[in-house]
Design an enzyme around this catalytic site. Structure first.
Site, PDB file in Angstrom:
ATOM      1  CB  CYS A   6      35.820  50.681  36.658  1.00 35.21           C
ATOM      2  SG  CYS A   6      36.273  49.662  38.087  1.00 35.21           S
ATOM      3  CG  HIS A  31      36.031  44.762  39.684  1.00 31.48           C
ATOM      4  ND1 HIS A  31      36.699  45.935  39.512  1.00 31.48           N
ATOM      5  CD2 HIS A  31      36.964  43.849  40.005  1.00 31.48           C
ATOM      6  CE1 HIS A  31      37.976  45.745  39.708  1.00 31.48           C
ATOM      7  NE2 HIS A  31      38.162  44.492  40.005  1.00 31.48           N
TER       8      HIS A  31
END
Length: 181
Positions: A28, A74
Site C-alpha cells: 500500500c 504509513h
C-alpha cells in the site's frame, strides 16, 4: 449480508465509470505516496518524506477545499505536513479486526463529511483487506462495502467519488495472482 456480498460496490461500478487497466504496487505505501504526492513512487525510497512539491491536499486547499485524511498513513511525513486540514490516522492493530477498523474509519469519515461545510476533499485509506490476513477474508470484503456505503450515503449527486485499491495482491506474502496486468 451474505459472504462476499457487495451491493454498494456493485452499484458504484454499474452506475459509474470503471477502469480495467489500472495498476498499483503490491503493497500500500508506494501507491498512497503516489496518490498524495502526484509523483511516481518508483523513484522514491519508502523511508523518505514526501517530495518538496505541493501535495494533492495543498493544491486543493489553494482552491478553497477543506481536506482530510482518515485511515492508514504509513508515510514518513504526517498528514499535517502533507497539507491535510484534518486527519485521523491509526494502525489497524488498534481495533480487534481489520473489518472493525475499516468500518470505524469510514464512520469517522462520514461524520467529518456531515460536520464540515463547503467544498471537501476526503482521502480514506481503509484497512481491509490487509496483511496479516484475517481468517475471514469474506468479512473484510463485506466491511469494505459497508464502508463505501457509509461514505456514499453522505454525498450529493454532484459529488465525485473515486474508489480504488492502494495495493495489489502480494504474490510472495499472500500467494495472490495479479496477472494479466
Amino acid at each position: 449480508r451474505r459472504k462476499n456480498d457487495t451491493p454498494t460496490i456493485d452499484r458504484l461500478a454499474s452506475e459509474g465509470v470503471t477502469r480495467t487497466n489500472f495498476s498499483t504496487y503490491p503493497v500500500c505505501r508506494p501507491t498512497r505516496y503516489g496518490i498524495i504526492s502526484g509523483t511516481n513512487p518508483i523513484n522514491a525510497g519508502l523511508g523518505i518524506p514526501l517530495p518538496k512539491r505541493r501535495t494533492i491536499a495543498e493544491r486543493l486547499n489553494g482552491l478553497g477545499y477543506t481536506t482530510a485524511h482518515f485511515g492508514k498513513w504509513h508515510l514518513t511525513t504526517t498528514p499535517d505536513e502533507a497539507g491535510f486540514d484534518a486527519h485521523l490516522t491509526s494502525k489497524g492493530r488498534d481495533y480487534p479486526s481489520w473489518s472493525e477498523a475499516t468500518i470505524a474509519v469510514a464512520t469517522q469519515a462520514r461524520d467529518w463529511i456531515r460536520n464540515t461545510p463547503g467544498d471537501l476533499f476526503l482521502n480514506v485509506a481503509i484497512f481491509s483487506p490487509h496483511l496479516p490476513a484475517t481468517p475471514t477474508r469474506e468479512s473484510n470484503i463485506v466491511a469494505i462495502d459497508i464502508a463505501v456505503e457509509l461514505i456514499l450515503d453522505e454525498l450529493d449527486e454532484d459529488d465525485r467519488f473515486f474508489f480504488l485499491s492502494d495495493n495489489g495482491g502480494n504474490e510472495t506474502l499472500a500467494g495472490v495472482n495479479n496477472r494479466p496486468y
